[in-house]
Design a protein around this motif. Structure first.
Motif, PDB file in Angstrom:
ATOM      1  N   GLU A  23       0.648  -1.256  -0.058  1.00  0.00           N
ATOM      2  CA  GLU A  23      -0.075   0.066  -0.074  1.00  0.00           C
ATOM      3  C   GLU A  23       0.821   1.158   0.252  1.00  0.00           C
ATOM      4  O   GLU A  23       0.623   2.283   0.923  1.00  0.00           O
ATOM      5  CB  GLU A  23      -0.898   0.044   1.248  1.00  0.00           C
ATOM      6  CG  GLU A  23      -1.768  -1.404   1.123  1.00  0.00           C
ATOM      7  CD  GLU A  23      -2.740  -1.434   2.250  1.00  0.00           C
ATOM      8  OE1 GLU A  23      -2.605  -0.389   3.169  1.00  0.00           O
ATOM      9  OE2 GLU A  23      -3.720  -2.076   2.489  1.00  0.00           O
ATOM     10  N   ARG A  34     -10.556   4.562   4.645  1.00  0.00           N
ATOM     11  CA  ARG A  34      -9.369   4.493   5.454  1.00  0.00           C
ATOM     12  C   ARG A  34      -9.419   5.802   6.536  1.00  0.00           C
ATOM     13  O   ARG A  34      -9.265   6.792   5.710  1.00  0.00           O
ATOM     14  CB  ARG A  34      -8.292   4.334   5.027  1.00  0.00           C
ATOM     15  CG  ARG A  34      -8.040   2.816   4.223  1.00  0.00           C
ATOM     16  CD  ARG A  34      -8.026   1.827   5.046  1.00  0.00           C
ATOM     17  NE  ARG A  34      -6.735   1.475   5.512  1.00  0.00           N
ATOM     18  CZ  ARG A  34      -5.882   0.759   4.946  1.00  0.00           C
ATOM     19  NH1 ARG A  34      -6.139   0.066   3.755  1.00  0.00           N
ATOM     20  NH2 ARG A  34      -4.684   0.628   5.519  1.00  0.00           N
ATOM     21  N   TYR A  36      -6.786   7.016   8.672  1.00  0.00           N
ATOM     22  CA  TYR A  36      -5.469   7.750   8.964  1.00  0.00           C
ATOM     23  C   TYR A  36      -4.828   7.635   7.722  1.00  0.00           C
ATOM     24  O   TYR A  36      -4.096   6.638   7.191  1.00  0.00           O
ATOM     25  CB  TYR A  36      -4.792   6.901  10.104  1.00  0.00           C
ATOM     26  CG  TYR A  36      -5.719   7.013  11.580  1.00  0.00           C
ATOM     27  CD1 TYR A  36      -6.010   8.120  12.150  1.00  0.00           C
ATOM     28  CD2 TYR A  36      -6.678   5.836  11.817  1.00  0.00           C
ATOM     29  CE1 TYR A  36      -6.747   8.141  13.142  1.00  0.00           C
ATOM     30  CE2 TYR A  36      -7.493   5.717  12.812  1.00  0.00           C
ATOM     31  CZ  TYR A  36      -7.432   7.136  13.831  1.00  0.00           C
ATOM     32  OH  TYR A  36      -8.249   7.004  14.823  1.00  0.00           O
ATOM     33  N   LYS A  37      -4.713   8.890   7.130  1.00  0.00           N
ATOM     34  CA  LYS A  37      -3.943   8.931   5.910  1.00  0.00           C
ATOM     35  C   LYS A  37      -2.622   9.962   6.211  1.00  0.00           C
ATOM     36  O   LYS A  37      -3.094  10.913   6.827  1.00  0.00           O
ATOM     37  CB  LYS A  37      -4.571   9.257   4.691  1.00  0.00           C
ATOM     38  CG  LYS A  37      -4.025   9.728   3.443  1.00  0.00           C
ATOM     39  CD  LYS A  37      -5.036  10.014   2.330  1.00  0.00           C
ATOM     40  CE  LYS A  37      -4.113  10.534   1.241  1.00  0.00           C
ATOM     41  NZ  LYS A  37      -5.001  11.158   0.221  1.00  0.00           N
ATOM     42  N   CYS A  47       8.797   4.688   7.568  1.00  0.00           N
ATOM     43  CA  CYS A  47       9.096   3.603   6.981  1.00  0.00           C
ATOM     44  C   CYS A  47      10.823   3.427   7.420  1.00  0.00           C
ATOM     45  O   CYS A  47      10.907   2.428   7.649  1.00  0.00           O
ATOM     46  CB  CYS A  47       8.913   3.404   5.375  1.00  0.00           C
ATOM     47  SG  CYS A  47       7.090   3.164   5.285  1.00  0.00           S
ATOM     48  N   ALA A  98      -1.555   5.067   3.671  1.00  0.00           N
ATOM     49  CA  ALA A  98      -2.242   4.815   5.001  1.00  0.00           C
ATOM     50  C   ALA A  98      -1.196   4.624   5.783  1.00  0.00           C
ATOM     51  O   ALA A  98      -0.122   3.882   5.925  1.00  0.00           O
ATOM     52  CB  ALA A  98      -2.913   3.249   4.722  1.00  0.00           C
ATOM     53  N   LEU A  99      -1.462   5.301   7.177  1.00  0.00           N
ATOM     54  CA  LEU A  99      -0.695   5.319   8.269  1.00  0.00           C
ATOM     55  C   LEU A  99      -0.195   4.013   8.752  1.00  0.00           C
ATOM     56  O   LEU A  99       0.650   3.429   9.070  1.00  0.00           O
ATOM     57  CB  LEU A  99      -1.144   6.015   9.356  1.00  0.00           C
ATOM     58  CG  LEU A  99      -0.157   6.276  10.567  1.00  0.00           C
ATOM     59  CD1 LEU A  99       1.062   6.858  10.223  1.00  0.00           C
ATOM     60  CD2 LEU A  99      -0.860   7.125  11.752  1.00  0.00           C
ATOM     61  N   ASP A 100      -1.332   2.938   8.975  1.00  0.00           N
ATOM     62  CA  ASP A 100      -1.318   1.518   9.307  1.00  0.00           C
ATOM     63  C   ASP A 100      -0.067   0.904   8.394  1.00  0.00           C
ATOM     64  O   ASP A 100       0.562  -0.044   8.862  1.00  0.00           O
ATOM     65  CB  ASP A 100      -2.508   0.854   9.455  1.00  0.00           C
ATOM     66  CG  ASP A 100      -3.481   0.876   8.259  1.00  0.00           C
ATOM     67  OD1 ASP A 100      -2.926   1.557   7.299  1.00  0.00           O
ATOM     68  OD2 ASP A 100      -4.305   0.228   8.367  1.00  0.00           O
ATOM     69  N   ALA A 101      -0.411   1.169   7.265  1.00  0.00           N
ATOM     70  CA  ALA A 101       0.610   0.353   6.238  1.00  0.00           C
ATOM     71  C   ALA A 101       1.963   1.151   6.510  1.00  0.00           C
ATOM     72  O   ALA A 101       3.026   0.260   6.607  1.00  0.00           O
ATOM     73  CB  ALA A 101       0.137   0.718   4.735  1.00  0.00           C
ATOM     74  N   ILE A 103       3.180   2.007   9.154  1.00  0.00           N
ATOM     75  CA  ILE A 103       3.844   1.411  10.514  1.00  0.00           C
ATOM     76  C   ILE A 103       4.354   0.083  10.121  1.00  0.00           C
ATOM     77  O   ILE A 103       5.276  -0.584  10.795  1.00  0.00           O
ATOM     78  CB  ILE A 103       2.823   1.582  11.743  1.00  0.00           C
ATOM     79  CG1 ILE A 103       2.642   2.914  11.775  1.00  0.00           C
ATOM     80  CG2 ILE A 103       3.287   0.922  12.854  1.00  0.00           C
ATOM     81  CD1 ILE A 103       1.402   3.203  12.960  1.00  0.00           C
ATOM     82  N   VAL A 104       3.535  -0.709   9.438  1.00  0.00           N
ATOM     83  CA  VAL A 104       3.705  -2.272   9.174  1.00  0.00           C
ATOM     84  C   VAL A 104       5.070  -2.403   8.341  1.00  0.00           C
ATOM     85  O   VAL A 104       5.914  -2.948   8.646  1.00  0.00           O
ATOM     86  CB  VAL A 104       2.681  -2.913   8.394  1.00  0.00           C
ATOM     87  CG1 VAL A 104       3.174  -4.259   7.871  1.00  0.00           C
ATOM     88  CG2 VAL A 104       1.450  -2.989   9.541  1.00  0.00           C
TER      89      VAL A 104
END
Length: 242
Positions: A23, A34, A36-37, A47, A98-101, A103-104
């Motif tokens: 993503e 979504r 949190y962008k 990242c 996406a912020l969660d992407a 972070i992952v």
């Protein structure tokens, strides 16, 4: 960790071939639901920064290590410093992330970097390999990082400020392959594995190569779908071959 890293990266490459993209690229559109962008530049800084800090911190955490360890941690720190530099001063971004992407992906880079460093630390009392590859590895790393930087600069020249339209890249190895920057990225990771000569480093390099092969094929497929005049002789990753 060697098995996990290899399997996860190889699976990511297979997912790219199947059209299931990470993503953060031009293949992926942020879903409207979504919440949190962040802008792409901020997302990429998120990242890369933890992995860079892991490399820098290793000099203080493991001060009395071998020359091989010093070469590896220096190469890793330079690698992620370059990535942050490119995010700030080279790459041009037009979308969000996406912020969660972010972070992952950040955790993935951090864990793989920290694991490679710690694996090197654990090998400190092992006998030196019969074939010492650290100097060829350093040469491969330098070729990889410089070639990657050059082709990223070529990509950045495709669009002027504020322009959002994609174009067919030209110059350097772009005349022969769609993703020369990935080819040099792979060379850089092979360089890491030669410098380190641990099982984990070789597993990560192999998994990364498989992942970037998948992305290269997806990228070529995307260009072919977007540009009717895309040249058939331009390969995905390796000139004249692949």
């Amino acid at each position: 960790m060697s098995v996990v890293s290899f399997a996860s990266m190889a699976n990511a490459g297979l997912s790219e071939l199947k059209g299931k993209h990470m993503e953060y690229s031009k293949f992926w559109e942020l879903k409207s639901g979504r919440k949190y962008k962040v802008d792409s530049r901020t997302g990429m800084i998120v990242c890369y920064t933890p992995a860079f800090l892991a490399g820098v911190a290793s000099f203080a955490l493991f001060p009395d290590e071998s020359f091989r360890f010093l070469l590896l941690t220096s190469a890793l720190s330079i690698h992620f410093f370059k990535r942050i530099f490119e995010v700030l001063f080279v790459h041009k971004y037009s979308g969000g992330m996406a912020l969660d992407a972010a972070i992952v992906i950040s955790l993935s880079y951090f864990i793989s970097t920290a694991t490679m460093i710690y694996a090197q630390h654990l090998s400190r009392d092992f006998p030196e390999p019969l074939m010492d590859l650290k100097y060829p590895g350093m040469a491969l790393f330098l070729v990889g990082i410089l070639g990657n930087l050059y082709h990223h600069c070529q990509l950045s020249k495709l669009r002027s400020k504020g322009e959002r339209e994609y174009k067919i890249p030209k110059g350097g190895l772009f005349n022969l392959v769609v993703c020369p920057h990935y080819l040099f990225e792979i060379l850089g990771f092979i360089g890491f594995s030669f410098i380190s000569q641990t099982v984990y480093a070789f597993a990560l390099a192999t998994g990364t190569a498989l992942y970037l092969m998948g992305r290269s094929y997806s990228t070529r497929r995307w260009y072919v779908s977007k540009f009717e005049n895309f040249p058939n002789n331009v390969k995905a990753l390796i000139p004249y071959i692949l």
